[in-house]
Motif scaffolding. Structure first.
Motif, PDB file in Angstrom:
ATOM      1  N   ALA A   6       0.829  -1.206   0.000  1.00 30.54           N
ATOM      2  CA  ALA A   6       0.000   0.000   0.000  1.00 30.54           C
ATOM      3  C   ALA A   6       0.861   1.254   0.000  1.00 30.54           C
ATOM      4  O   ALA A   6       2.048   1.234   0.330  1.00 30.54           O
ATOM      5  N   VAL A   7       0.220   2.358  -0.362  1.00 28.09           N
ATOM      6  CA  VAL A   7       0.919   3.650  -0.383  1.00 28.09           C
ATOM      7  C   VAL A   7       1.228   4.070   1.046  1.00 28.09           C
ATOM      8  O   VAL A   7       0.327   4.193   1.872  1.00 28.09           O
ATOM      9  N   LYS A   8       2.505   4.271   1.334  1.00 23.50           N
ATOM     10  CA  LYS A   8       2.929   4.641   2.683  1.00 23.50           C
ATOM     11  C   LYS A   8       3.580   6.022   2.742  1.00 23.50           C
ATOM     12  O   LYS A   8       3.857   6.514   3.832  1.00 23.50           O
ATOM     13  N   GLY A   9       3.824   6.635   1.574  1.00 21.35           N
ATOM     14  CA  GLY A   9       4.461   7.946   1.595  1.00 21.35           C
ATOM     15  C   GLY A   9       4.173   8.731   0.327  1.00 21.35           C
ATOM     16  O   GLY A   9       4.026   8.154  -0.748  1.00 21.35           O
ATOM     17  N   VAL A  10       4.063  10.059   0.464  1.00 22.29           N
ATOM     18  CA  VAL A  10       3.834  10.956  -0.675  1.00 22.29           C
ATOM     19  C   VAL A  10       4.762  12.154  -0.544  1.00 22.29           C
ATOM     20  O   VAL A  10       4.817  12.790   0.514  1.00 22.29           O
ATOM     21  N   ILE A  11       5.506  12.429  -1.617  1.00 25.03           N
ATOM     22  CA  ILE A  11       6.372  13.601  -1.676  1.00 25.03           C
ATOM     23  C   ILE A  11       5.860  14.497  -2.793  1.00 25.03           C
ATOM     24  O   ILE A  11       5.632  14.027  -3.920  1.00 25.03           O
ATOM     25  N   VAL A  12       5.637  15.764  -2.478  1.00 26.96           N
ATOM     26  CA  VAL A  12       5.148  16.733  -3.463  1.00 26.96           C
ATOM     27  C   VAL A  12       6.228  17.772  -3.708  1.00 26.96           C
ATOM     28  O   VAL A  12       6.730  18.397  -2.756  1.00 26.96           O
ATOM     29  N   LEU A  39      -3.539  13.401   3.938  1.00 26.27           N
ATOM     30  CA  LEU A  39      -2.623  12.266   3.833  1.00 26.27           C
ATOM     31  C   LEU A  39      -1.955  11.991   5.173  1.00 26.27           C
ATOM     32  O   LEU A  39      -1.848  10.842   5.616  1.00 26.27           O
ATOM     33  N   ARG A  40      -1.483  13.056   5.808  1.00 23.38           N
ATOM     34  CA  ARG A  40      -0.789  12.875   7.087  1.00 23.38           C
ATOM     35  C   ARG A  40      -1.723  12.271   8.134  1.00 23.38           C
ATOM     36  O   ARG A  40      -1.335  11.392   8.911  1.00 23.38           O
ATOM     37  N   PHE A  41      -2.985  12.730   8.157  1.00 26.67           N
ATOM     38  CA  PHE A  41      -3.945  12.179   9.114  1.00 26.67           C
ATOM     39  C   PHE A  41      -4.323  10.739   8.771  1.00 26.67           C
ATOM     40  O   PHE A  41      -4.926  10.040   9.591  1.00 26.67           O
ATOM     41  N   SER A  42      -3.994  10.297   7.543  1.00 26.92           N
ATOM     42  CA  SER A  42      -4.222   8.904   7.147  1.00 26.92           C
ATOM     43  C   SER A  42      -3.007   8.037   7.449  1.00 26.92           C
ATOM     44  O   SER A  42      -2.912   6.906   6.960  1.00 26.92           O
ATOM     45  N   ASN A  43      -2.069   8.578   8.220  1.00 27.93           N
ATOM     46  CA  ASN A  43      -0.823   7.873   8.557  1.00 27.93           C
ATOM     47  C   ASN A  43       0.011   7.559   7.318  1.00 27.93           C
ATOM     48  O   ASN A  43       0.695   6.545   7.255  1.00 27.93           O
ATOM     49  N   ILE A  44      -0.076   8.433   6.311  1.00 25.08           N
ATOM     50  CA  ILE A  44       0.783   8.363   5.137  1.00 25.08           C
ATOM     51  C   ILE A  44       1.887   9.398   5.323  1.00 25.08           C
ATOM     52  O   ILE A  44       1.604  10.586   5.525  1.00 25.08           O
ATOM     53  N   HIS A  45       3.123   8.961   5.294  1.00 22.84           N
ATOM     54  CA  HIS A  45       4.235   9.889   5.452  1.00 22.84           C
ATOM     55  C   HIS A  45       4.168  10.936   4.338  1.00 22.84           C
ATOM     56  O   HIS A  45       3.984  10.598   3.161  1.00 22.84           O
ATOM     57  N   THR A  46       4.295  12.188   4.722  1.00 30.98           N
ATOM     58  CA  THR A  46       4.074  13.286   3.787  1.00 30.98           C
ATOM     59  C   THR A  46       5.257  14.251   3.828  1.00 30.98           C
ATOM     60  O   THR A  46       5.746  14.597   4.909  1.00 30.98           O
TER      61      THR A  46
END
Length: 521
Positions: A6-12, A39-46
């Protein structure tokens, strides 16, 4: 199945923060920041990335923005995507899963490139240049939908996707408590924020069930002037499109359908429904009931005093607009201390005059999340005698207030009778089950006050999809997820039982013919 999980991190890339960057704390004016917070509140590293060299002022601004919103700030040294991917993997060596890296597209259209690759401790990064690892987007608003699709591919077809729509402030309240994760919950839910900035049909193709606060999308409500409840509701264009899609596609349904929420929009209708609580009461026990009430179309009615008396109403009484929510003045209320105060009362009509119950300034807020019932205790308005004393000090006239912003209070002891209130939890839970059946709602709330002297439990308000923030998150959020999942399971089971039996094939029909004996002569 997507390799890497699953998606665990997003870099913009910082270049996608197109506006609002001058006010890094104001995420509401910057859709990109608002999205990253989800995203951060979904526990996805941002993280926000930037490529060196960059001016010191720009770097400081980006770092300030990241710190304010608990994002990371990643400097990348090389323009090569493969090298950038390795730098990201090194910075996030503790993460195992799929990483999305968003940056402006060099071409004019589509505008955004989303590169995704897998990382894991002590593992080689997959090539970010591979075409199969690149997704193009025209708008950043497409990112949640992209994450949803990738997560569903990485897990299984058994996951249930919950599309939700509500106003930003309400969504922020739920998301920061972890209620809407884009990664699967323990019971297999993925939440997808729906947006009217994109075609709704494209988003709903990925959705199994819809959670909405439709009252946030109301443009206007018309009520008739008769004693029977009737209303014509106009929704935003986006909400109308959502309605049409649901009507024409059986695979997608609502947690709480629009026709089930209509009664809670109308205070008169709710009061009439609550009259049925009498059937729950047994002799010799405390009772749960509706407050006495009366609908008025004009405060200048010549027989108003007699009508109030016939409805068992006396002053003080509380006056509320019949429309309960969805319009600007739905929460404009008044407490009337004298009958003459009704004249020229500045409350929207038609209105509902409701019994004011002495309740020792104590309100019990109940929340129904599927089969679970929770409650919290809050301070409330004082008893009538204290209100009357306060009104004399403040001068004659009704007490006007907005129930969302402020409630009338009194200084000092607000318990005029000195009586200890005793909540009959079993009685109220029985009422909660009854309301669930009567309203057909899965997630709703209601307010209870206990009348001094009689001990009657009076339900004074009902609403749907409340925030239930008074209940601890570690208890309420799993119950919230469980209520949605059970609603989905129940709906699937019902659809299966209603489905027609499969038709026999031609071969099966021939076989069955051969089994039939000779016809009688």
């Amino acid at each position: 199945m997507l390799m890497g999980g699953a998606v665990k991190g997003v870099i913009v890339d910082h270049a996608l923060l197109q506006y609002g960057i001058g006010q890094p704390e104001n995420y509401q004016s910057n859709p990109t920041l608002s999205l990253l917070r989800k995203l951060r509140f979904s526990n996805i590293h941002t993280a926000i990335s930037y490529r060196l060299p960059l001016s010191a002022d720009q770097v400081n601004l980006l770092q300030t923005m990241a710190e304010l919103h608990s994002f990371e700030c990643l400097p990348l040294t090389a323009p090569s995507l493969d090298i950038a991917a390795r730098e990201i993997a090194h910075a996030w060596a503790h993460i195992s899963g799929t990483i999305l890296y968003l940056l402006p597209n060099c071409d004019t259209s589509p505008k955004i490139s989303c590169i995704f690759f897998s990382i894991a401790p002590d593992a080689e990064v997959t090539s970010a240049l591979c075409k199969s690892n690149r997704i193009c987007m025209d708008k950043l608003e497409e990112l949640p939908l992209t994450i949803c699709r990738l997560n569903k591919k990485s897990i299984s077809s058994d996951v249930v996707t919950v599309g939700y729509i509500m106003k930003p402030s309400r969504e922020e309240d739920f998301t920061k408590r972890g209620a809407f994760p884009m990664c699967p919950t323990p019971n297999g839910l993925i939440f997808l924020p729906l947006t009217f900035e994109l075609p709704i049909s494209t988003q709903l193709e990925e959705v199994d069930v819809i959670l909405h606060k439709a009252t946030d999308e109301i443009v206007s409500i018309e009520l008739n002037s008769s004693s029977e409840p009737y209303y014509r509701i106009a929704y935003t264009t986006g909400m109308q499109e959502l309605q049409r899609y649901i009507e024409n596609h059986n695979h997608c349904f609502e947690v709480d359908p629009l026709n089930s929420i209509y009664p809670v929009l109308d205070r008169l209708k709710i009061q009439q429904i609550l009259l049925g609580l009498e059937d729950l009461n047994a002799e010799g026990r405390r009772i749960v009931r509706a407050p006495h009430f009366l609908k008025v179309n004009s405060f200048d009615e010549p027989d108003l005093v007699q009508r109030l008396h016939d409805a068992k109403l006396s002053v003080p009484s509380i006056v509320k607009p019949q429309v309960a929510c969805g319009v600007a003045d739905a929460h404009s209320m008044a407490i009337v201390f004298r009958v003459e105060d009704f004249k020229d009362l500045n409350i929207p009509l038609p209105a509902v005059v409701q019994e004011y119950v002495d309740h020792s300034s104590t309100l019990f807020k109940f929340y129904v999340l599927g089969e679970r019932v929770f409650h919290a205790v809050k301070k409330s308005t004082p008893n009538a005698d204290i209100l009357i004393k306060s009104s004399k000090k403040n001068g004659p006239g009704p007490l006007l207030f907005d129930s969302l912003k402020s409630l009338p209070t009194a200084i000092g002891n607000q318990h005029s009778g000195g009586q200890d209130l005793c909540l009959d939890l079993g009685l109220v839970k029985g009422a909660a089950k009854w309301l669930t059946r009567m309203l057909g709602l899965t997630i709703f709330g209601f307010d209870v006050v206990i009348q001094e002297g009689s001990g009657n439990h009076v339900i004074v308000d009902v609403n749907y999809l409340p925030s239930f923030k008074e209940v601890p998150d570690d208890v309420a959020i799993p119950a919230f997820w469980d209520a949605i999942k059970k609603k989905v399971d129940s709906k699937v089971m019902k659809q299966s039982s209603e489905a027609p039996p499969p038709m026999e094939s031609v071969d099966e029909q021939e076989i069955n013919k051969c089994k039939v004996g000779p016809s009688p002569v």
